[in-house]
Design an enzyme around this catalytic site. Structure first.
Site, short mmCIF file in Angstrom:
data_model
loop_
_atom_site.label_atom_id
_atom_site.label_comp_id
_atom_site.label_asym_id
_atom_site.label_seq_id
_atom_site.Cartn_x
_atom_site.Cartn_y
_atom_site.Cartn_z
CG HIS A 86 -2.01 -1.02 1.15
ND1 HIS A 86 -3.33 -0.71 1.35
CD2 HIS A 86 -1.98 -2.36 0.90
CE1 HIS A 86 -4.07 -1.80 1.23
NE2 HIS A 86 -3.26 -2.82 0.97
CG ASP A 116 -5.10 2.27 2.24
OD1 ASP A 116 -6.14 1.59 2.13
OD2 ASP A 116 -4.00 1.88 1.81
CB ALA A 166 14.06 -9.22 -7.62
CD GLN A 213 6.78 -7.65 -8.73
OE1 GLN A 213 7.06 -8.51 -7.90
NE2 GLN A 213 5.57 -7.15 -8.82
CG HIS A 228 1.15 -12.22 -4.44
ND1 HIS A 228 2.12 -11.75 -5.29
CD2 HIS A 228 0.73 -11.14 -3.73
CE1 HIS A 228 2.28 -10.45 -5.10
NE2 HIS A 228 1.45 -10.05 -4.17
CG ASN A 260 0.74 -2.41 -5.98
OD1 ASN A 260 -0.22 -1.75 -6.37
ND2 ASN A 260 1.32 -2.21 -4.82
CB ALA A 285 -6.64 -9.08 0.52
CG ASP A 286 -6.52 -7.48 -3.97
OD1 ASP A 286 -5.75 -7.90 -3.09
OD2 ASP A 286 -6.13 -6.79 -4.94
CD GLN A 287 -2.71 -11.78 -2.63
OE1 GLN A 287 -2.54 -12.99 -2.45
NE2 GLN A 287 -2.10 -10.86 -1.90
#
Length: 472
Positions: free
Chosen positions: A21, A122, A349, A351, A366, A370, A389-391
């Site tokens: 976040h 948020d 790393a 990303q 996952h 983002n 969560a939203d995954q």
């Protein structure tokens, strides 16, 4: 967007205190600063000195201020998995009163800072709305996950009323849900946000995230890190409840164009070595593996992924942070040694740089929002194994709606891992996935280009903030 110059507006940005976040709201903060808007960023105390990015931002932007704030938990608290509930409780007890004290103290407008124009908070911390109202400050909420997940959480009362929640056992998880308008025929029970996997709908965490979602209707507006092309159906539904929506994503893409420094600036030696290793790999040959910073694997899950990757015969770059495995962490040491023969294992790393590298051919992820947006933008097909969560929702978008990857939720088997890697990396369906992924990338890039929907909405947000400053 304007270039740096005189500041006429001042925004307070308040992220939920977890790394993902913070990262995405930092992207927004940088963009606002580059657009003549002064920013004070409430940085969680436990990560304020974590990595080179914070120092680089502070030194680079004269209108950018960091202000530490406590989440009330010890620095070594994991803030992952089931223990996120403790974070919610601690924020209510510690962060909420500290936030009000900061507004009262006047410290946020010291050092020559302009009076606050508004607060961008948020969306999981809607208590900001009431506190900000006491100071006559408008609040814009920012939800850093998908619009589809936001809309699904908005529909939880309907799911309960229809008897689709609570989920009764594991035998019927593939049943399609009918109480999320615009997503009929898409979402199954297993695709609902992880908060919905409770035996009792009065579960405190489920009720918390649902009530926070509903309270967004009381804010001045809602920022979503998505684009019209990616989630048109869900956005149409949300607008019936919240007309003032700013779809501005993918935010990370703007900084590729706006920042004078190259995106790899500030990388530490270990990260540079990671990219140098990729330079030695063939085109589109590497599986990039990262489950984010909140996923916690059990030992047997780690082993299944490991053997599935090794058995695929493809080189891999796997990010294994310290908190990935919740027991018997010593096994990582031996596997990291062996990993040098099969691929490369690192504890972190860069990303965005890895996903944009020509050697990267697939992303085992996952499915955090983002990560999903970054992969979409670079046109990299995904294998999604959602954790939290939203995954669960995001992975369904990848596998069923966009079809730029596959969804292996609720399965952790080396044979399935190997099969899916081969499916995306070898002849057969590889070209199909690559074509669809590249098509999604074009839509994503178009949205943030001049005249694109996200570009226009971001400029509308910037203009609205500047108008707020003139109304003070």
């Amino acid at each position: 967007m304007d270039q740096l110059g005189t500041f006429h507006s001042h925004v307070l940005i308040f992220p939920f205190p977890v790394q993902s976040h913070v990262n995405v709201m930092l992207n927004l903060a940088e963009i606002l600063t580059l657009s003549h808007i002064q920013v004070t960023f409430l940085i969680p105390e436990y990560i304020q000195d974590d990595g080179p990015r914070f120092k680089r931002i502070f030194e680079r932007y004269p209108g950018f201020y960091f202000e530490p704030i406590s989440d009330g938990l010890p620095f070594n608290h994991p803030r992952t998995g089931d223990r996120v509930k403790e974070l919610f409780e601690s924020i209510d007890a510690t962060t909420k009163p500290e936030f009000k004290n900061k507004l009262n103290s006047g410290d946020l407008i010291s050092d020559g800072r302009a009076p606050l124009s508004c607060i961008i908070a948020d969306g999981i911390m809607s208590f900001v709305i009431d506190i900000a109202n006491d100071f006559k400050l408008p609040t814009i909420l920012f939800r850093p996950f998908s619009a589809t997940c936001f809309w699904t959480l908005f529909c939880v009362p309907k799911l309960i009323e229809a008897g689709e929640l609570p989920i009764k056992g594991e035998s019927n998880m593939d049943k399609l849900v009918s109480s999320v308008p615009s997503m009929e025929g898409v979402l199954r029970l297993r695709d609902l946000p992880s908060f919905c996997r409770v035996e009792n709908v009065s579960d405190s965490q489920l009720q918390h995230v649902v009530s926070e979602t509903y309270r967004a209707t009381r804010a001045y507006g809602l920022i979503l890190n998505t684009s019209e092309d990616l989630e048109e159906s869900a956005l149409g539904q949300i607008r019936t409840k919240i007309p003032q929506i700013y779809t501005v994503g993918p935010l990370h893409a703007y900084l590729k164009r706006l920042k004078a420094l190259p995106t790899s600036s500030g990388l530490i030696e270990e990260e540079i070595n990671c990219l140098l290793w990729l330079d030695d790999q063939p085109l589109k040959s590497v599986i990039f593996v990262s489950f984010g910073n909140m996923t916690v694997l059990k030992r047997h899950q780690f082993l299944e992924f490991w053997h599935g990757l090794v058995n695929s015969g493809k080189p891999f770059l796997w990010v294994i942070p310290n908190n990935l495995i919740n027991d018997e962490c010593e096994i990582i040491t031996e596997f990291m040694k062996d990993g040098e023969k099969r691929g490369k294992v690192v504890d972190w790393a860069p990303q965005e740089e890895v996903l944009s590298h020509p050697a990267t051919g697939c992303f085992l992820t996952h499915g955090g929002w983002n990560s999903t947006l970054e992969s979409v933008y670079e046109g990299v097909p995904m294998i999604c194994w959602p954790f939290y969560a939203d995954q669960q929702v995001n992975s369904r978008l990848v596998g069923e709606v966009w079809k730029n990857g596959v969804d292996m939720k609720d399965k952790c088997d080396r044979r399935i891992v190997e099969k899916m890697v081969r499916e995306l990396m070898e002849e057969g369906r590889r070209e199909e996935f690559m074509k669809l992924a590249q098509g999604m990338a074009k839509l994503s890039r178009k949205s943030v280009s001049v005249g694109g929907s996200s570009y226009n909405n971001l400029n509308r947000l910037i203009d609205d903030i500047k108008i707020m400053s003139h109304q003070k």
